[in-house]
Design an enzyme around this catalytic site. Structure first.
Site, short mmCIF file in Angstrom:
data_model
loop_
_atom_site.label_atom_id
_atom_site.label_comp_id
_atom_site.label_asym_id
_atom_site.label_seq_id
_atom_site.Cartn_x
_atom_site.Cartn_y
_atom_site.Cartn_z
N GLY A 149 -73.17 48.08 -46.10
CA GLY A 149 -72.57 48.29 -47.42
C GLY A 149 -71.14 48.51 -47.05
CB THR A 150 -69.29 46.66 -45.57
OG1 THR A 150 -68.19 46.67 -44.72
CG2 THR A 150 -69.52 45.25 -46.04
CB THR A 151 -64.48 47.21 -48.05
OG1 THR A 151 -65.08 48.17 -48.91
CG2 THR A 151 -63.41 46.46 -48.77
#
Lengths: 214, 236
Positions: free
Chosen positions: A17-19
């Site tokens: 879960g990230t950017t």
């Protein structure tokens, strides 16, 4: 949520879960990512490196299931290594993107993986290929991905310009990733930046206290 | 006239939370009770509301905080305020004690649990009354537990070890606050729904004191973190 949700039989797979973000500028490209790997609500790794090495000037940014993307990147790294040996020169970024695409497309029902392939090659210069969940390949001048990207589409759409300088592109990526981390619970920690040019690769570690938005 | 809510078989309120508050940690110290919480309300995985002050002063010597659905927290604050107003009707000068609030909340939570319509909250009530410290946890089912220290949410997993190693029930206020700050540093590093701006409040003989929100310092510039790079793994 009560305690039983955390301990329940629903096993939450470890995901990035990230950017993640990549932007082409005049002379190369900048890659940026946060550093949080989450397993449900738990932060499994708070200083992860999501900028994965494929070849000397080709990198991939992984989002979705950590297990799926890690193993695919491992295969592609191996194939590209063999290919580059036979070729005797730097491989094309498009080749790496195509190898990723083959996995994501053929196994689309079993995988949860979305990848941004970014790199430089001597044939077409800096390139970015976005490979969303189904296995399509779309070449772009800039790309954002991961759960945190939903919060910065407006910011990126209004602040992106063609032919930015290195400083402008770096500031753009840094602020965009920081804004995403500010709002997304699944992104956080520090920011890792990578500048890819013809001559070199430059890594940068942005400590939490230097993140512009928090 | 028939309203839609009367047509449906039962009114569902909180079966799964929408806006949620984070962990709460409360400790007893030599002169009273201190509570810490962060200032974030999450909308699922989004950190939508920052700088939310979640510590409610229920009476002169009682404070109430909870983690879970924020609208239920706000509703409980209203319900607890009603008790004091109703007590005025007896006109005997007796105000509810912290234990009265705790007990009322436990009964209210249990009643709603029995109707399968719970207050989606882990509640913490802290107070100081007649020279005695009071700290209680009321959970989503209405379980009532008085204790010297209380943690809710993710803090129950990460912080009990820190608390049992560095805190005792007769420590000073500063020591207790320091333990709470250490706990929130760990939570910020390891809980996706935590924020590093926290708020501390304490109740002692003089009454309730709610402090301004402050940011806790976390360390990220370890050498291993900085020099970790995937190209090193694959090119050596």
């Amino acid at each position: 949520m009560n305690y039983t949700d955390i301990l329940s039989s629903k096993f939450e797979p470890e995901t990035t879960g990230t950017t993640i973000m990549a932007v082409i500028y005049d002379g190369g490209l900048i890659i940026g990512a946060d550093s949080r790997t989450s397993s449900g609500q738990f932060v499994a790794d708070r200083c992860a490196d999501k900028i994965d090495y494929v070849h000397d000037r080709i990198f991939c940014l992984r989002s979705g299931s950590a297990a799926d993307t890690q193993i695919i990147a491992k295969y592609v790294r191996y194939y590209i290594d063999a290919h580059a040996q036979e070729l005797g020169r730097l491989p094309a970024v498009a080749t790496a993107a195509n190898l990723f695409r083959n996995f994501l497309y053929e196994y689309k029902d079993s995988l949860s993986a979305a990848i941004i392939v970014a790199g430089w090659d001597p044939y077409k210069g800096p390139q970015i290929f976005t490979l969303p969940l189904g296995g399509s390949v779309i070449e772009q001048k800039w790309s954002i991905g991961g759960s945190g990207s939903t919060f910065i589409w407006g910011f990126c759409d209004s602040n992106y310009k063609e032919n930015m300088t290195l400083q402008e592109a770096r500031a753009f990526v840094l602020h965009a990733v920081a804004h995403a981390m500010y709002r997304d619970g699944s992104s956080g920690g520090i920011i890792r930046l990578l500048n890819v040019t013809k001559d070199k690769i430059e890594r940068e570690f942005i400590d939490y206290k230097d993140v512009p938005v928090k | 006239m028939i309203f839609n809510s009367e047509i449906s078989a039962q009114q569902q309120h909180t079966t799964s939370p929408v806006v949620t508050g984070g962990s709460v940690i409360a400790l007893v110290y030599n002169g009273g009770v201190v509570i810490g919480t962060d200032t974030l309300c999450s909308y699922g995985s989004m950190a939508e509301f920052k700088n939310v002050e979640k510590i409610a002063q229920v009476s002169k010597n009682t404070i109430y905080v909870s983690s879970g659905e924020f609208s239920d927290f706000q509703q409980v604050v209203k319900e607890l305020a009603k008790i004091d107003r109703q007590a005025l009707q007896y006109d005997d000068g007796v105000h509810p004690s912290p234990r009265d609030y705790g007990n009322y909340l436990a009964r209210l939570s249990y009643k709603k649990r029995c109707k399968i319509n719970p207050l989606y909250l882990q509640n913490v009530i802290a107070g100081f009354h007649n020279g005695e410290r009071y700290l209680a946890l009321v959970d989503i089912y209405g379980t009532y537990l008085e204790s010297n220290f209380v943690t809710t949410g993710f803090a129950s997993y990460f912080c009990k070890a820190i608390i049992s190693n560095y805190w005792n029930e007769n420590c000073t206020l500063e020591q207790a606050k320091q333990v709470i700050k250490e706990c929130f540093k760990v939570l910020f590093c390891r809980d996706c729904r935590a924020h590093d701006v926290i708020q501390i409040a304490y109740v002692d003989e003089q009454g309730t004191h709610i402090e301004q929100p402050e940011r806790v310092e976390t360390k990220w510039d370890f050498n291993g973190f900085k020099t970790r790079a995937n190209e090193k793994l694959h090119t050596q």
